[in-house]
Scaffold this active site. Structure first.
Site, PDB file in Angstrom:
ATOM      1  N   HIS A 178       0.844  -1.195   0.000  1.00  0.00           N
ATOM      2  CA  HIS A 178       0.000   0.000   0.000  1.00  0.00           C
ATOM      3  C   HIS A 178       0.880   1.246   0.000  1.00  0.00           C
ATOM      4  O   HIS A 178       1.979   1.256   0.571  1.00  0.00           O
ATOM      5  CB  HIS A 178      -0.982   0.002   1.175  1.00  0.00           C
ATOM      6  CG  HIS A 178      -0.367   0.025   2.538  1.00  0.00           C
ATOM      7  ND1 HIS A 178       0.075   1.191   3.144  1.00  0.00           N
ATOM      8  CD2 HIS A 178      -0.136  -0.965   3.442  1.00  0.00           C
ATOM      9  CE1 HIS A 178       0.543   0.917   4.349  1.00  0.00           C
ATOM     10  NE2 HIS A 178       0.442  -0.387   4.557  1.00  0.00           N
ATOM     11  N   ASP A 202      -0.035   4.364   1.078  1.00  0.00           N
ATOM     12  CA  ASP A 202      -0.401   5.398   2.047  1.00  0.00           C
ATOM     13  C   ASP A 202       0.294   5.167   3.384  1.00  0.00           C
ATOM     14  O   ASP A 202       0.787   4.079   3.674  1.00  0.00           O
ATOM     15  CB  ASP A 202      -1.923   5.445   2.237  1.00  0.00           C
ATOM     16  CG  ASP A 202      -2.504   4.094   2.646  1.00  0.00           C
ATOM     17  OD1 ASP A 202      -2.094   3.073   2.073  1.00  0.00           O
ATOM     18  OD2 ASP A 202      -3.365   4.045   3.539  1.00  0.00           O
ATOM     19  N   ASP A 248       6.448   0.715   6.778  1.00  0.00           N
ATOM     20  CA  ASP A 248       5.002   0.485   6.614  1.00  0.00           C
ATOM     21  C   ASP A 248       4.405   1.530   5.677  1.00  0.00           C
ATOM     22  O   ASP A 248       3.812   2.498   6.117  1.00  0.00           O
ATOM     23  CB  ASP A 248       4.323   0.538   7.982  1.00  0.00           C
ATOM     24  CG  ASP A 248       2.852   0.161   7.935  1.00  0.00           C
ATOM     25  OD1 ASP A 248       2.443  -0.482   6.957  1.00  0.00           O
ATOM     26  OD2 ASP A 248       2.115   0.522   8.864  1.00  0.00           O
ATOM     27  N   GLU A 299      -5.075   1.831   2.481  1.00  0.00           N
ATOM     28  CA  GLU A 299      -5.042   0.670   3.371  1.00  0.00           C
ATOM     29  C   GLU A 299      -5.143   1.085   4.835  1.00  0.00           C
ATOM     30  O   GLU A 299      -5.751   0.383   5.653  1.00  0.00           O
ATOM     31  CB  GLU A 299      -3.746  -0.116   3.135  1.00  0.00           C
ATOM     32  CG  GLU A 299      -3.694  -1.489   3.827  1.00  0.00           C
ATOM     33  CD  GLU A 299      -3.105  -1.456   5.238  1.00  0.00           C
ATOM     34  OE1 GLU A 299      -3.152  -2.502   5.922  1.00  0.00           O
ATOM     35  OE2 GLU A 299      -2.611  -0.387   5.675  1.00  0.00           O
ATOM     36  N   GLU A 300      -4.565   2.229   5.175  1.00  0.00           N
ATOM     37  CA  GLU A 300      -4.501   2.643   6.572  1.00  0.00           C
ATOM     38  C   GLU A 300      -5.824   3.204   7.100  1.00  0.00           C
ATOM     39  O   GLU A 300      -5.933   3.503   8.289  1.00  0.00           O
ATOM     40  CB  GLU A 300      -3.395   3.688   6.766  1.00  0.00           C
ATOM     41  CG  GLU A 300      -1.987   3.175   6.487  1.00  0.00           C
ATOM     42  CD  GLU A 300      -1.466   2.225   7.553  1.00  0.00           C
ATOM     43  OE1 GLU A 300      -2.250   1.829   8.432  1.00  0.00           O
ATOM     44  OE2 GLU A 300      -0.284   1.864   7.480  1.00  0.00           O
ATOM     45  N   GLU A 312       4.073  -6.302   3.858  1.00  0.00           N
ATOM     46  CA  GLU A 312       4.000  -5.647   5.164  1.00  0.00           C
ATOM     47  C   GLU A 312       5.181  -6.097   6.031  1.00  0.00           C
ATOM     48  O   GLU A 312       5.733  -7.188   5.837  1.00  0.00           O
ATOM     49  CB  GLU A 312       2.686  -6.005   5.870  1.00  0.00           C
ATOM     50  CG  GLU A 312       1.437  -5.450   5.215  1.00  0.00           C
ATOM     51  CD  GLU A 312       1.102  -4.038   5.689  1.00  0.00           C
ATOM     52  OE1 GLU A 312       1.945  -3.427   6.378  1.00  0.00           O
ATOM     53  OE2 GLU A 312      -0.001  -3.564   5.363  1.00  0.00           O
ATOM     54  N   HIS A 325       3.804   3.201  12.574  1.00  0.00           N
ATOM     55  CA  HIS A 325       2.800   4.087  13.185  1.00  0.00           C
ATOM     56  C   HIS A 325       3.359   4.886  14.371  1.00  0.00           C
ATOM     57  O   HIS A 325       2.623   5.185  15.321  1.00  0.00           O
ATOM     58  CB  HIS A 325       1.572   3.286  13.656  1.00  0.00           C
ATOM     59  CG  HIS A 325       0.818   2.645  12.536  1.00  0.00           C
ATOM     60  ND1 HIS A 325      -0.474   2.179  12.696  1.00  0.00           N
ATOM     61  CD2 HIS A 325       1.149   2.376  11.252  1.00  0.00           C
ATOM     62  CE1 HIS A 325      -0.892   1.654  11.546  1.00  0.00           C
ATOM     63  NE2 HIS A 325       0.086   1.767  10.657  1.00  0.00           N
TER      64      HIS A 325
END
Length: 383
Positions: free
Chosen positions: A80, A82, A112, A144-145, A169, A356
């Protein structure tokens, strides 16, 4: 090698330098087209056929399907584009760009998971002049997030079609073949406000919500007695009471109260069945307490994911890495690729422990092993 495609770390720096935040809050949410267009440009130069697919309701966001070779099967390397929102003041370096320091590659999305794309492209470079028997595809998705709308639209459109998919991932290059699903819901209790000096003047929604919460926790205990999977670190389904809001003043009977909670189901559980069970429990409570109780979804639920332990792809990944397949606590786009008919695993460089948060990084010593691992997979499933 075409000069238009930069070296691996330069590619990573260019991708990390572009903001591509996805968020349920419009304050943070941005598009991802700069990332998609950059990837398409590089992959076009390498001979991939690139299809940029804007999201139906968000044309400033898009998915990318890049294909090298042709045939009915093949391998998808998926990621992904984003990231989550970020607080620049909490970083020790610029989050928007690559900083190499202490054998770590720092930057928002380094692990990520924008950092996966340069690694996948570097792996693909070894096969540009080889006759592929099955196609190699690089898939880049949007959102995705937050909503996972990018992967949802691909599944609805029926593309891409391949036999195998690896989602890059961060798993420290260990194969993951299952993870829990996730749903987020709100329960709203509508009572009747009134002066707190006389309870008969109203019907306290917060007191009713207290009984709803007691019942939800009893339901959680029942689920955890019925479902258990020792392959997960947390072996039971979880239900978390996340936040609650109600009332407006201490001397006023609370007229409305709302609870938000999430529930993470194990493989083998059905999200719709869980929602039905919750509805069946709160309906008689509403009648008993003489309040209105409603349940609504805050996000479109994600189904649990499980790939069979004896699948060709799982066995190949275990053999190539020397690690047995595992489960993950975090959710991914794997259920949607599986819906498209692909054997799917989650496996990529970096650790989810770094995601994150400020100073996100990928360990530099995982980059070349990741390239080597992807090349072995491409050789096995595309040559």
């Amino acid at each position: 090698m075409p000069t238009a495609v930069p070296p691996l770390l330069t590619m990573m720096n260019e991708l990390l330098s572009e903001i591509s935040v996805s968020s349920t809050s419009s304050q943070w949410d941005t598009g991802n087209r700069q990332i998609i267009d950059k990837l398409a440009s590089w992959l076009n130069t390498l001979g991939f056929r690139c299809e940029v697919i804007p999201l139906t309701k968000q044309p400033h966001k898009a998915n990318l399907i890049a294909t090298l070779g042709s045939g009915p099967g093949g391998l998808v390397l998926s990621g992904h584009t984003d990231t989550v929102p970020f607080n620049e003041e909490r970083w020790d370096m610029n989050p928007l760009g690559l900083t190499e320091q202490d054998n770590k590659l720092f930057g928002l999305g380094a692990t990520d998971m924008k950092g996966f794309f340069p690694i996948a492209i570097e792996a693909a470079k070894a096969f540009l002049d080889k006759p592929l028997k099955q196609p190699l595809m690089i898939l880049a998705t949007a959102d995705e997030e937050s909503s996972m709308d990018g992967a949802r639209e691909l599944a609805a459109q029926g593309a891409p079609k391949a036999r195998f998919a690896v989602i890059g991932e961060p798993t420290d290059l260990k194969p993951i073949r299952m993870h829990k699903g996730i749903m987020m819901n709100a329960i709203t209790v509508e009572g009747r406000a009134g002066h707190s000096s006389d309870p008969s003047l109203g019907n306290n929604a917060m007191e009713a919500m207290h009984l709803v919460m007691v019942d939800l926790l009893a339901f959680r205990a029942e689920l955890q007695q019925r479902y258990n999977n020792p392959l997960f670190t947390v072996a039971v389904p979880t239900l978390n009471l996340g936040c609650i809001h109600g009332g407006d003043n201490p001397n006023r009977i609370c007229g409305q109260c709302e609870l938000h909670f999430d529930l993470r189901a194990l493989p083998g559980m059905d999200n719709n069945d869980v929602i039905h069970q919750i509805t069946q429990r709160i309906t008689p409570l509403a009648k008993q307490l003489k309040v209105n109780i409603s349940l609504r979804s805050l996000i479109t639920p994600l189904t649990p994911f499980e790939q069979s332990a004896d699948s060709v792809l799982v066995k190949a990944a275990e053999q190539l890495t020397g690690h047995s397949s595992e489960s993950a606590a975090f959710a991914t786009e794997a259920p949607f690729l599986q819906q498209l008919g692909m054997e799917t695993i989650v496996m990529g460089p970096g650790s989810i422990d770094q995601a994150h948060q400020p100073n996100e990084y990928m360990a530099l010593n995982q980059v070349q092993p990741a390239v080597d691992l992807l090349q072995r997979l491409i050789g096995q499933f595309c040559l």
